[in-house]
Design a protein around this motif. Structure first.
Motif, short mmCIF file in Angstrom:
data_model
loop_
_atom_site.label_atom_id
_atom_site.label_comp_id
_atom_site.label_asym_id
_atom_site.label_seq_id
_atom_site.Cartn_x
_atom_site.Cartn_y
_atom_site.Cartn_z
N LYS A 155 -5.62 42.38 -0.28
CA LYS A 155 -5.26 43.31 0.89
C LYS A 155 -5.59 44.51 0.24
O LYS A 155 -5.05 45.05 -0.72
CB LYS A 155 -4.00 43.15 1.39
CG LYS A 155 -3.84 41.72 1.82
CD LYS A 155 -2.51 41.58 2.40
CE LYS A 155 -2.11 40.07 3.02
NZ LYS A 155 -0.73 39.95 3.57
N VAL A 156 -6.32 45.80 1.03
CA VAL A 156 -6.38 47.07 0.65
C VAL A 156 -5.89 48.02 1.85
O VAL A 156 -6.32 47.86 2.91
CB VAL A 156 -7.85 47.39 0.33
CG1 VAL A 156 -8.14 48.65 -0.20
CG2 VAL A 156 -8.44 46.34 -0.73
N TYR A 157 -5.07 48.91 1.44
CA TYR A 157 -4.50 49.69 2.28
C TYR A 157 -4.94 51.04 2.25
O TYR A 157 -4.93 51.68 1.06
CB TYR A 157 -2.93 49.59 1.98
CG TYR A 157 -2.21 48.39 2.53
CD1 TYR A 157 -1.57 48.41 3.92
CD2 TYR A 157 -2.24 47.44 1.81
CE1 TYR A 157 -0.84 47.32 4.40
CE2 TYR A 157 -1.43 46.09 2.04
CZ TYR A 157 -0.72 46.04 3.36
OH TYR A 157 -0.19 44.93 3.86
N ASP A 175 -16.68 36.92 -3.17
CA ASP A 175 -16.97 35.32 -3.20
C ASP A 175 -15.81 34.53 -2.97
O ASP A 175 -15.16 34.56 -3.85
CB ASP A 175 -17.66 35.02 -4.56
CG ASP A 175 -19.17 36.01 -4.75
OD1 ASP A 175 -19.91 36.20 -3.91
OD2 ASP A 175 -19.15 36.72 -5.90
N PHE A 176 -15.84 33.61 -2.00
CA PHE A 176 -14.66 32.74 -1.73
C PHE A 176 -13.16 33.50 -1.78
O PHE A 176 -12.59 32.98 -2.37
CB PHE A 176 -14.73 31.74 -2.91
CG PHE A 176 -15.99 30.64 -2.60
CD1 PHE A 176 -15.67 29.68 -1.81
CD2 PHE A 176 -17.17 30.80 -3.35
CE1 PHE A 176 -16.74 28.67 -1.80
CE2 PHE A 176 -18.18 29.97 -3.06
CZ PHE A 176 -17.88 28.87 -2.30
N SER A 177 -13.36 34.69 -1.37
CA SER A 177 -12.40 35.80 -1.19
C SER A 177 -12.12 36.27 -0.16
O SER A 177 -13.10 37.31 0.23
CB SER A 177 -12.39 36.55 -2.46
OG SER A 177 -10.97 37.11 -2.59
N GLY A 178 -11.08 36.16 1.03
CA GLY A 178 -10.85 37.02 1.92
C GLY A 178 -10.27 38.44 1.71
O GLY A 178 -9.72 38.55 0.75
N ILE A 179 -10.89 39.27 2.45
CA ILE A 179 -10.66 40.74 2.28
C ILE A 179 -10.10 41.34 3.66
O ILE A 179 -10.51 41.07 4.62
CB ILE A 179 -12.02 41.57 2.06
CG1 ILE A 179 -12.44 40.88 0.51
CG2 ILE A 179 -11.56 43.00 1.68
CD1 ILE A 179 -11.82 40.81 -0.51
N GLU A 180 -8.81 41.78 3.42
CA GLU A 180 -8.35 42.70 4.65
C GLU A 180 -8.19 43.97 4.37
O GLU A 180 -7.58 44.54 3.27
CB GLU A 180 -6.88 42.10 4.66
CG GLU A 180 -6.79 40.68 5.27
CD GLU A 180 -5.49 40.10 5.52
OE1 GLU A 180 -4.43 40.93 5.47
OE2 GLU A 180 -5.33 39.02 5.90
N GLU A 202 -12.01 42.16 13.62
CA GLU A 202 -11.21 43.50 13.75
C GLU A 202 -9.97 43.29 14.50
O GLU A 202 -10.02 42.36 15.45
CB GLU A 202 -12.04 44.66 14.53
CG GLU A 202 -13.19 45.10 13.67
CD GLU A 202 -14.06 46.40 14.56
OE1 GLU A 202 -13.91 47.50 13.81
OE2 GLU A 202 -14.33 46.14 15.53
N LYS A 203 -8.81 43.63 13.99
CA LYS A 203 -7.47 43.56 14.87
C LYS A 203 -6.81 44.97 14.90
O LYS A 203 -6.94 45.88 14.18
CB LYS A 203 -6.78 42.67 13.83
CG LYS A 203 -7.36 41.29 13.87
CD LYS A 203 -6.28 40.42 12.86
CE LYS A 203 -6.72 38.72 12.83
NZ LYS A 203 -6.02 38.05 12.01
N GLY A 204 -6.06 45.11 16.02
CA GLY A 204 -5.27 46.16 16.26
C GLY A 204 -6.07 47.07 17.16
O GLY A 204 -7.20 47.06 17.37
N VAL A 226 -14.03 39.19 6.11
CA VAL A 226 -13.59 40.47 6.03
C VAL A 226 -12.85 40.71 7.28
O VAL A 226 -13.38 40.79 8.39
CB VAL A 226 -14.87 41.55 5.61
CG1 VAL A 226 -13.95 43.04 5.75
CG2 VAL A 226 -15.11 41.52 4.36
N THR A 227 -11.55 41.12 7.22
CA THR A 227 -10.70 41.67 8.27
C THR A 227 -10.26 43.06 8.36
O THR A 227 -9.83 43.42 7.44
CB THR A 227 -9.61 40.74 8.42
OG1 THR A 227 -9.97 39.25 8.58
CG2 THR A 227 -8.91 41.17 9.64
#
Length: 231
Positions: A155-157, A175-180, A202-204, A226-227
């Protein structure tokens, strides 16, 4: 000549040969559909070899083996055992022989910059392997951020960050890793990401017309998503 053109050229040549062989009765005992699917997978395999993408090598090869399991005498290994082996081989070879990251910007070519994380300054760098992590961009003048994550989640803010100008870049290699990515709702996010078995969401609510800031997403995401979450 580009590899993709060579692959597709070979595909159509093979299709022509297939038509002739089928008319002569030489391949009557072999599934025509199986041969066509195998030929369609040929460009994928060649692309995998070119880019050292083991998933695009082992998975298509296992599918071809499944299509011809009876002539090959490997029925007891198909379909799931063979597909599982292909998946684990792909993961193992990917870890042992990682592909060269074509998305690295010049400022991060030095491997020491990748080893030392930085959340402040013009150029930000985050890494993660086999774990989950939360990162914060605190820079008030950032130009780009490089995100690399494998077999985990990150998660990156960006909610407390400010761009140097009206445009910044986030280079993502996952790779095999979800990114927010948590970004201000006033920013406009433009995706130029390349996905292999993944996608972006995309959310929000966003209001990108307020300040004209644009975050451009580049890089390569495999077997992950990627979200973008507007805050």
């Amino acid at each position: 000549m580009k590899t993709s053109k060579i692959a597709w050229g070979l595909f159509f040549v093979a299709m022509a040969a297939l038509i002739i062989l089928n008319q002569t009765g030489i391949i009557v005992e072999i599934s025509i559909v199986g041969i066509i699917i195998s030929l369609l997978l040929l460009p994928v395999i060649i692309t995998g070899i070119k880019n050292r993408n083991f998933f695009f090598m082992f998975i298509p090869l296992s599918i071809i083996a499944i299509l011809f399991d009876e002539p090959l005498g490997i029925e007891k290994f198909t379909p799931w055992p063979l597909l599982a082996c292909a998946l684990f081989l792909s993961i193992g070879f990917h870890i042992l022989f990682p592909a060269k990251n074509k998305w690295k910007t010049e400022k991060f070519d030095n491997s020491q910059n990748w080893q030392a994380e930085s959340s402040d300054g013009d150029h930000i760098c985050f890494q993660n392997r086999f774990a989950g992590s939360v990162k914060y961009v605190t820079s008030k003048t950032f130009k780009d951020v490089n995100i690399r994550s494998s077999f985990g989640g990150m998660k990156v803010y960006f909610d407390n960050a400010e761009m140097y100008a009206n445009e910044a870049t986030a280079v993502i290699v996952s790779d095999f890793s979800g990114i927010e990515l948590y970004v201000p709702k006033e920013w406009n996010v433009v995706s130029k990401l390349s996905f292999s078995f993944g996608g972006i969401d995309e959310k929000g609510e966003k209001n990108s017309a307020k300040n004209g800031k644009t975050l451009i997403l580049e890089g390569n995401v495999k077997f992950a998503g990627v979200t973008v979450i507007y805050v």
